[in-house]
Motif scaffolding. Structure first.
Motif, PDB file in Angstrom:
ATOM      1  N   ILE A 218      -4.063 -11.691   1.028  1.00  0.00           N
ATOM      2  CA  ILE A 218      -4.361 -10.296   0.729  1.00  0.00           C
ATOM      3  C   ILE A 218      -4.970  -9.553   1.926  1.00  0.00           C
ATOM      4  O   ILE A 218      -4.843  -8.336   2.041  1.00  0.00           O
ATOM      5  N   TYR A 219      -5.610 -10.277   2.854  1.00  0.00           N
ATOM      6  CA  TYR A 219      -6.238  -9.632   4.023  1.00  0.00           C
ATOM      7  C   TYR A 219      -5.387  -9.754   5.285  1.00  0.00           C
ATOM      8  O   TYR A 219      -5.888  -9.598   6.386  1.00  0.00           O
ATOM      9  N   GLU A 220      -4.119 -10.036   5.154  1.00  0.00           N
ATOM     10  CA  GLU A 220      -3.286 -10.363   6.316  1.00  0.00           C
ATOM     11  C   GLU A 220      -3.268  -9.281   7.391  1.00  0.00           C
ATOM     12  O   GLU A 220      -3.161  -9.588   8.578  1.00  0.00           O
TER      13      GLU A 220
ATOM     14  N   ASN B 296      -0.089 -11.640  -2.460  1.00  0.00           N
ATOM     15  CA  ASN B 296      -0.471 -10.546  -1.565  1.00  0.00           C
ATOM     16  C   ASN B 296      -0.537  -9.252  -2.379  1.00  0.00           C
ATOM     17  O   ASN B 296      -0.385  -9.267  -3.596  1.00  0.00           O
ATOM     18  N   GLY B 297      -0.756  -8.144  -1.679  1.00  0.00           N
ATOM     19  CA  GLY B 297      -0.835  -6.860  -2.353  1.00  0.00           C
ATOM     20  C   GLY B 297      -1.222  -5.774  -1.377  1.00  0.00           C
ATOM     21  O   GLY B 297      -1.397  -6.025  -0.178  1.00  0.00           O
ATOM     22  N   VAL B 298      -1.373  -4.563  -1.876  1.00  0.00           N
ATOM     23  CA  VAL B 298      -1.686  -3.420  -1.010  1.00  0.00           C
ATOM     24  C   VAL B 298      -3.140  -2.966  -1.129  1.00  0.00           C
ATOM     25  O   VAL B 298      -3.535  -2.001  -0.493  1.00  0.00           O
ATOM     26  N   SER B 299      -3.945  -3.669  -1.919  1.00  0.00           N
ATOM     27  CA  SER B 299      -5.325  -3.237  -2.158  1.00  0.00           C
ATOM     28  C   SER B 299      -6.123  -3.106  -0.869  1.00  0.00           C
ATOM     29  O   SER B 299      -6.764  -2.081  -0.621  1.00  0.00           O
ATOM     30  N   LYS B 300      -6.112  -4.141  -0.047  1.00  0.00           N
ATOM     31  CA  LYS B 300      -6.929  -4.143   1.162  1.00  0.00           C
ATOM     32  C   LYS B 300      -6.201  -3.485   2.334  1.00  0.00           C
ATOM     33  O   LYS B 300      -6.788  -2.706   3.082  1.00  0.00           O
ATOM     34  N   SER B 301      -4.939  -3.796   2.506  1.00  0.00           N
ATOM     35  CA  SER B 301      -4.194  -3.316   3.672  1.00  0.00           C
ATOM     36  C   SER B 301      -4.014  -1.808   3.674  1.00  0.00           C
ATOM     37  O   SER B 301      -4.078  -1.167   4.729  1.00  0.00           O
ATOM     38  N   HIS B 302      -3.805  -1.214   2.509  1.00  0.00           N
ATOM     39  CA  HIS B 302      -3.527   0.221   2.413  1.00  0.00           C
ATOM     40  C   HIS B 302      -4.606   0.978   1.641  1.00  0.00           C
ATOM     41  O   HIS B 302      -4.384   2.114   1.226  1.00  0.00           O
ATOM     42  N   SER B 303      -5.764   0.345   1.460  1.00  0.00           N
ATOM     43  CA  SER B 303      -6.878   0.963   0.736  1.00  0.00           C
ATOM     44  C   SER B 303      -6.428   1.484  -0.629  1.00  0.00           C
ATOM     45  O   SER B 303      -6.635   2.647  -0.975  1.00  0.00           O
ATOM     46  N   MET B 304      -5.827   0.582  -1.409  1.00  0.00           N
ATOM     47  CA  MET B 304      -5.290   0.939  -2.717  1.00  0.00           C
ATOM     48  C   MET B 304      -5.869   0.045  -3.813  1.00  0.00           C
ATOM     49  O   MET B 304      -5.162  -0.348  -4.738  1.00  0.00           O
ATOM     50  N   THR B 305      -7.149  -0.268  -3.715  1.00  0.00           N
ATOM     51  CA  THR B 305      -7.747  -1.196  -4.676  1.00  0.00           C
ATOM     52  C   THR B 305      -7.581  -0.731  -6.124  1.00  0.00           C
ATOM     53  O   THR B 305      -7.281  -1.525  -7.010  1.00  0.00           O
ATOM     54  N   GLY B 306      -7.790   0.553  -6.359  1.00  0.00           N
ATOM     55  CA  GLY B 306      -7.722   1.066  -7.724  1.00  0.00           C
ATOM     56  C   GLY B 306      -6.314   1.229  -8.276  1.00  0.00           C
ATOM     57  O   GLY B 306      -6.142   1.424  -9.484  1.00  0.00           O
ATOM     58  N   TRP B 307      -5.328   1.135  -7.430  1.00  0.00           N
ATOM     59  CA  TRP B 307      -3.944   1.278  -7.883  1.00  0.00           C
ATOM     60  C   TRP B 307      -3.449   0.016  -8.588  1.00  0.00           C
ATOM     61  O   TRP B 307      -2.490   0.068  -9.353  1.00  0.00           O
ATOM     62  N   ARG B 308      -4.090  -1.107  -8.297  1.00  0.00           N
ATOM     63  CA  ARG B 308      -3.807  -2.395  -8.937  1.00  0.00           C
ATOM     64  C   ARG B 308      -2.360  -2.842  -8.789  1.00  0.00           C
ATOM     65  O   ARG B 308      -1.627  -3.002  -9.768  1.00  0.00           O
ATOM     66  N   ILE B 309      -1.956  -3.054  -7.561  1.00  0.00           N
ATOM     67  CA  ILE B 309      -0.634  -3.617  -7.296  1.00  0.00           C
ATOM     68  C   ILE B 309      -0.776  -4.849  -6.392  1.00  0.00           C
ATOM     69  O   ILE B 309      -1.252  -4.762  -5.261  1.00  0.00           O
ATOM     70  N   GLY B 310      -0.381  -5.985  -6.944  1.00  0.00           N
ATOM     71  CA  GLY B 310      -0.285  -7.225  -6.183  1.00  0.00           C
ATOM     72  C   GLY B 310       1.059  -7.860  -6.473  1.00  0.00           C
ATOM     73  O   GLY B 310       1.796  -7.399  -7.355  1.00  0.00           O
ATOM     74  N   TYR B 311       1.374  -8.914  -5.759  1.00  0.00           N
ATOM     75  CA  TYR B 311       2.666  -9.559  -6.004  1.00  0.00           C
ATOM     76  C   TYR B 311       2.633 -11.013  -5.545  1.00  0.00           C
ATOM     77  O   TYR B 311       1.740 -11.435  -4.793  1.00  0.00           O
ATOM     78  N   ALA B 312       3.590 -11.772  -6.031  1.00  0.00           N
ATOM     79  CA  ALA B 312       3.769 -13.159  -5.612  1.00  0.00           C
ATOM     80  C   ALA B 312       5.217 -13.371  -5.231  1.00  0.00           C
ATOM     81  O   ALA B 312       6.121 -12.716  -5.768  1.00  0.00           O
ATOM     82  N   ALA B 313       5.436 -14.309  -4.309  1.00  0.00           N
ATOM     83  CA  ALA B 313       6.790 -14.682  -3.900  1.00  0.00           C
ATOM     84  C   ALA B 313       6.850 -16.199  -3.784  1.00  0.00           C
ATOM     85  O   ALA B 313       5.925 -16.821  -3.245  1.00  0.00           O
ATOM     86  N   GLY B 314       7.932 -16.765  -4.301  1.00  0.00           N
ATOM     87  CA  GLY B 314       8.070 -18.212  -4.225  1.00  0.00           C
ATOM     88  C   GLY B 314       9.113 -18.737  -5.186  1.00  0.00           C
ATOM     89  O   GLY B 314      10.043 -18.020  -5.577  1.00  0.00           O
ATOM     90  N   ASN B 315       8.947 -19.989  -5.580  1.00  0.00           N
ATOM     91  CA  ASN B 315       9.874 -20.708  -6.450  1.00  0.00           C
ATOM     92  C   ASN B 315      10.298 -19.861  -7.654  1.00  0.00           C
ATOM     93  O   ASN B 315       9.463 -19.356  -8.398  1.00  0.00           O
TER      94      ASN B 315
ATOM     95  N   GLN C 238       2.895   3.196   9.034  1.00  0.00           N
ATOM     96  CA  GLN C 238       1.832   2.188   8.967  1.00  0.00           C
ATOM     97  C   GLN C 238       0.659   2.560   9.872  1.00  0.00           C
ATOM     98  O   GLN C 238      -0.265   1.753  10.047  1.00  0.00           O
ATOM     99  N   ASP C 239       0.687   3.766  10.413  1.00  0.00           N
ATOM    100  CA  ASP C 239      -0.396   4.194  11.302  1.00  0.00           C
ATOM    101  C   ASP C 239      -1.773   4.133  10.640  1.00  0.00           C
ATOM    102  O   ASP C 239      -2.739   3.679  11.269  1.00  0.00           O
ATOM    103  N   PRO C 240      -1.918   4.580   9.376  1.00  0.00           N
ATOM    104  CA  PRO C 240      -3.245   4.494   8.749  1.00  0.00           C
ATOM    105  C   PRO C 240      -3.755   3.061   8.601  1.00  0.00           C
ATOM    106  O   PRO C 240      -4.968   2.825   8.645  1.00  0.00           O
ATOM    107  N   VAL C 241      -2.841   2.116   8.416  1.00  0.00           N
ATOM    108  CA  VAL C 241      -3.234   0.707   8.304  1.00  0.00           C
ATOM    109  C   VAL C 241      -3.865   0.237   9.605  1.00  0.00           C
ATOM    110  O   VAL C 241      -4.936  -0.388   9.617  1.00  0.00           O
ATOM    111  N   GLU C 242      -3.217   0.568  10.718  1.00  0.00           N
ATOM    112  CA  GLU C 242      -3.736   0.171  12.025  1.00  0.00           C
ATOM    113  C   GLU C 242      -5.010   0.931  12.369  1.00  0.00           C
ATOM    114  O   GLU C 242      -5.942   0.364  12.971  1.00  0.00           O
TER     115      GLU C 242
END
Length: 397
Positions: free
Chosen positions: A206-208, A235-254, A288-292
């Protein structure tokens, strides 16, 4: 009426981060000038182009149910993100979108664990890992990781902890609360053990996007095709895009695990919030400028306040490589100030110094405290100054 609660919730421990935040807010409402360093979220607002995309989606009538696993367009965007950032490819049926990374982890453990199944959790750990494992009937197996190993689990420690009931291991990099980042070689060594013993890797990333000092985030899933198959990335967008309250995360795998998670979600949450999904599409496809910009701001704050923190008598701290937390060992300060433990020390900091920190006991590290630098530089410098003065005065007495 006599109410009897289920055993699964009676065994839960409350979140120390939420508890300290609530107490700090209560004191603030009473007129106390509290500086809160307990926040687990960026102090930036969600970027404007993401807000506009959310508004547009509502204006266009996108306010109805979506598939339980998330909008196909969003899953496609997430797949594109993995291909771009990690060089790994996931099909649509290998991705699920949920109500934040926390909900994704909860759903994963619910479909993965039977009673008595074990999950290896390196400590210090994020506070919800053990509780979520217990809620699924599993057994958290805590492996203590010390400062001299940068709070990271070694391949030897991992192998020693594996039993015939081990189902998974959690790897959190960059880590909360420590800010430590696993190198490719370290991940490869851990991955070999997991492949050898057929242990699923739950990789919390999540903090990648928040890494510093030239450190590069590596996902264990990108090291080899075999490790990709052995790993569920969260992972998710909470930390990377300052979207904690939007509540979007995801998983990828099997795909079988993702399908089971999707089926469970269909009976529990139906789907993640539709507007937030459209906002996330723009978060990944837009600039992605705001992220950086945010990453650079956090790094600047870290460079400014870290020397001040380690100058506090009795404070010893590894310099974090990612996330936005400082996790000093305060055992010496606690003893010299006359407190019995870091919990009591943290309580005194809140009441007397008017600084809210989170005691490390909730993270499996009772000699530490966690300070978030996801707040203004002015607040950070003032808070650390207050702590320094508080400790110095207690020692003089």
């Amino acid at each position: 009426m006599k109410t009897t609660l289920a055993h699964r919730v009676l065994a839960l421990s409350p979140s120390p981060t939420l508890a300290i935040t609530a107490k700090a807010k209560e004191l603030q409402s009473q007129g106390h000038g509290i500086i809160g360093l307990g926040a687990g979220e960026p102090d930036y607002n969600t970027p404007e182009h993401i807000l506009e995309a959310a508004k547009k989606s509502m204006d266009e009538g996108h306010t109805k149910y979506t598939p339980s696993a998330g909008l196909p367009e969003l899953k496609k965007v997430i797949s594109e993100k993995f291909a771009k950032d990690q060089g790994i490819n996931y099909a649509m049926n290998e991705i699920i979108v949920g109500n934040g990374a926390k909900h994704i982890l909860y759903t994963l453990f619910q479909v993965l664990l039977d009673d008595g199944d074990e999950v290896i959790i390196p400590s210090p750990y994020w506070v919800s890992y053990p509780e979520q494992v217990k809620l699924a009937g599993g057994v958290p197996v805590i492996v203590e990781c010390k400062e001299d190993s940068q709070f990271k689990i070694s391949a030897r420690q991992l192998e020693d902890a594996i039993t015939d009931r081990t189902k998974a291991v959690i790897i959190n990099s960059p880590g909360n609360p420590t800010g430590m980042v696993y190198s490719k070689d370290e991940l490869n060594a851990l991955g070999e053990i997991c492949l050898k013993h057929n242990v699923l890797i739950v990789s919390d990333e999540i903090y990648e996007k928040l890494v510093y000092g030239g450190v590069k985030h590596i996902s264990i899933a990108q090291i080899s095709p075999q490790l990709k198959e052995q790993t569920i990335i969260v992972n998710g967008v909470s930390k990377s895009h300052s979207m904690t309250g939007w509540r979007i995360g995801y998983a990828a795998g099997n795909k079988q695990i993702i399908e089971a998670m999707t089926n469970l979600a269909s009976h529990s949450t139906s789907n993640p919030t539709t507007t937030a999904q459209y906002a996330t599409i723009e978060a990944y496809r837009g600039t992605q400028d705001p992220v950086e910009e945010m990453r650079k701001a956090f790094e600047s704050r870290l460079e400014r306040v870290f020397p001040n923190l380690v100058s506090i008598p009795g404070f010893n701290c590894l310099k974090p490589q990612g996330a936005f937390y400082l996790f000093p060992n305060v055992k010496e300060a606690v003893e010299e100030c006359g407190y019995k433990d870091a919990d009591e020390f943290s309580e005194a900091l809140l009441v007397e110094a008017k600084v809210a920190v989170v005691p490390g006991s909730g993270f499996g590290a009772p000699d530490n405290i966690r300070l978030s630098y996801a707040t203004s530089l002015e607040n950070l410098e003032e808070a650390i100054s207050r702590i320094h003065e508080f400790v110095s005065e207690k020692i003089r007495k």
